[in-house]
Design a protein around this motif. Structure first.
Motif, PDB file in Angstrom:
ATOM      1  N   TYR A   6       3.937  -1.861 -11.862  1.00 21.34           N
ATOM      2  CA  TYR A   6       4.837  -2.853 -11.422  1.00 21.34           C
ATOM      3  C   TYR A   6       4.596  -3.272  -9.994  1.00 21.34           C
ATOM      4  O   TYR A   6       4.493  -2.271  -9.068  1.00 21.34           O
ATOM      5  CB  TYR A   6       6.215  -2.428 -11.649  1.00 21.34           C
ATOM      6  CG  TYR A   6       6.833  -2.524 -13.072  1.00 21.34           C
ATOM      7  CD1 TYR A   6       7.270  -3.649 -13.402  1.00 21.34           C
ATOM      8  CD2 TYR A   6       6.856  -1.356 -13.787  1.00 21.34           C
ATOM      9  CE1 TYR A   6       7.968  -3.749 -14.787  1.00 21.34           C
ATOM     10  CE2 TYR A   6       7.237  -1.366 -15.047  1.00 21.34           C
ATOM     11  CZ  TYR A   6       7.888  -2.600 -15.513  1.00 21.34           C
ATOM     12  OH  TYR A   6       8.246  -2.502 -16.870  1.00 21.34           O
ATOM     13  N   LYS A  18       5.097  -1.005  -6.694  1.00 19.01           N
ATOM     14  CA  LYS A  18       6.226  -0.587  -6.927  1.00 19.01           C
ATOM     15  C   LYS A  18       6.382   0.719  -7.594  1.00 19.01           C
ATOM     16  O   LYS A  18       7.263   1.578  -7.545  1.00 19.01           O
ATOM     17  CB  LYS A  18       7.470  -1.679  -7.070  1.00 19.01           C
ATOM     18  CG  LYS A  18       7.448  -2.783  -6.087  1.00 19.01           C
ATOM     19  CD  LYS A  18       8.741  -3.717  -6.484  1.00 19.01           C
ATOM     20  CE  LYS A  18       9.961  -2.795  -6.452  1.00 19.01           C
ATOM     21  NZ  LYS A  18      10.757  -3.190  -5.353  1.00 19.01           N
ATOM     22  N   LEU A  53      13.180  -2.725 -10.524  1.00 20.16           N
ATOM     23  CA  LEU A  53      12.071  -3.474 -10.970  1.00 20.16           C
ATOM     24  C   LEU A  53      12.532  -4.769 -11.762  1.00 20.16           C
ATOM     25  O   LEU A  53      11.733  -5.397 -12.407  1.00 20.16           O
ATOM     26  CB  LEU A  53      11.263  -2.426 -11.953  1.00 20.16           C
ATOM     27  CG  LEU A  53      10.809  -1.148 -11.457  1.00 20.16           C
ATOM     28  CD1 LEU A  53      10.275  -0.362 -12.287  1.00 20.16           C
ATOM     29  CD2 LEU A  53       9.755  -1.357 -10.215  1.00 20.16           C
TER      30      LEU A  53
END
Length: 301
Positions: A6, A18, A53
């Motif tokens: 991500y 991330k 996220l």
């Protein structure tokens, strides 16, 4: 090995990672993902702590065999040459992380990046030992034993203990540091390792640390060409420590050349070596350097 990540865009050209997913705990992050340059590792990226996220982009569908590379599920991370920044707590509580590869272009590091990464004992730095680096800032966050591997040599920083002692009635505290490893971590000039300062710590190190720690400092500096450590190495039995080094045969050859290891030392080393390949090379070194003695066969041990 392909990974799933991500990420979020920093600008039109670069991204921040991330979260990472992989089929094993050895992570190798590429320089580019989806055509974007990977420039940052985000806050808590490899930590078990939940990361938002909701606005992040997933580069690939995550296969069923993949797991989240965080916490105890990550043991080795290789960062690409494009990485410039490590975010806050990026490796927080990665208790099984043993090694990390860093690029020479790293120029920013967040808070408590390596908190509780107590098994992280090897950092591989993609530059030469006399280059200007970000190493001093990295070492401020690592108090335990750490070995830094450059392209042309390695250096060891022993652990140290630090805390604050109350020295006055008005809650006045003084920093109390135990261990020469702290002072060794301060030996930098203009971003380069100050080896004169580092080597000056050795005398006090010998009075405070274990033989294994002292030897580790000495043998790595010796292998980098420092003559200061020759007298120490000549005066101490090396055989009980050398087995733990992967490049023991290279070390032995240099130790013999510098008169820091004699025939008796080498014979003891051979007799205790369990690895057949290393043992064979060591016996060849013995026959080369001490040819007046009869050669050994495997049956002699």
């Amino acid at each position: 090995m392909e990974i799933c990540v991500y990420y979020e865009k920093i600008n039109e050209d670069s991204i921040r990672i991330k979260r990472v997913y992989s089929s094993n705990p050895f992570v190798d992050i590429p320089e580019y993902i989806d055509g974007y340059k990977v420039c940052e590792i985000g806050n808590y990226c490899f930590s078990k702590k939940e990361v938002d996220l909701s606005q992040a982009i997933l580069n690939l569908d995550i296969p069923a065999s993949y797991h989240e590379c965080s916490g105890s599920d990550v043991e080795s991370v290789k960062l690409p040459s494009t990485i410039q920044k490590l975010g806050d707590y990026a490796f927080y509580n990665c208790r099984k992380l043993k090694e990390l590869s860093l690029p020479s272009g790293l120029s920013s590091i967040g808070s408590d990046v390596f908190m509780n990464c107590l098994r992280l004992n090897h950092i591989y730095y993609d530059c030469f030992v006399m280059d200007i680096t970000f190493l001093k800032q990295i070492l401020t966050q690592i108090t335990w034993d750490i070995e830094i591997h450059f392209l042309d040599g390695s250096i060891f920083y022993p652990e140290y203990n630090g805390g604050y002692d109350e020295v006055g009635p008005a809650h006045i505290f003084a920093l109390n540091i135990e261990g020469e490893g702290f002072r060794m971590r301060q030996c930098f000039k203009d971003g380069r390792i100050d080896f004169d300062g580092y080597d000056a710590c050795f005398e006090k190190l010998c009075a405070e640390e274990s033989d294994a720690c002292i030897f580790h400092v000495a043998i790595l500096r010796f292998m980098m060409g420092s003559k200061q450590y020759n007298s120490y190495l000549r005066a101490h039995d090396l055989t009980s420590y050398l087995h733990s080094y992967k490049d023991v045969c290279v070390m032995v050859e240099k130790l013999i050349d510098e008169k820091c290891m004699d025939q008796n030392d080498l014979v003891r080393l051979i007799s205790n070596e369990k690895d057949l390949e290393k043992r064979t090379i060591l016996m060849e070194l013995k026959n080369t350097y001490f040819s007046q003695s009869s050669s050994y066969s495997f049956e002699d041990f």
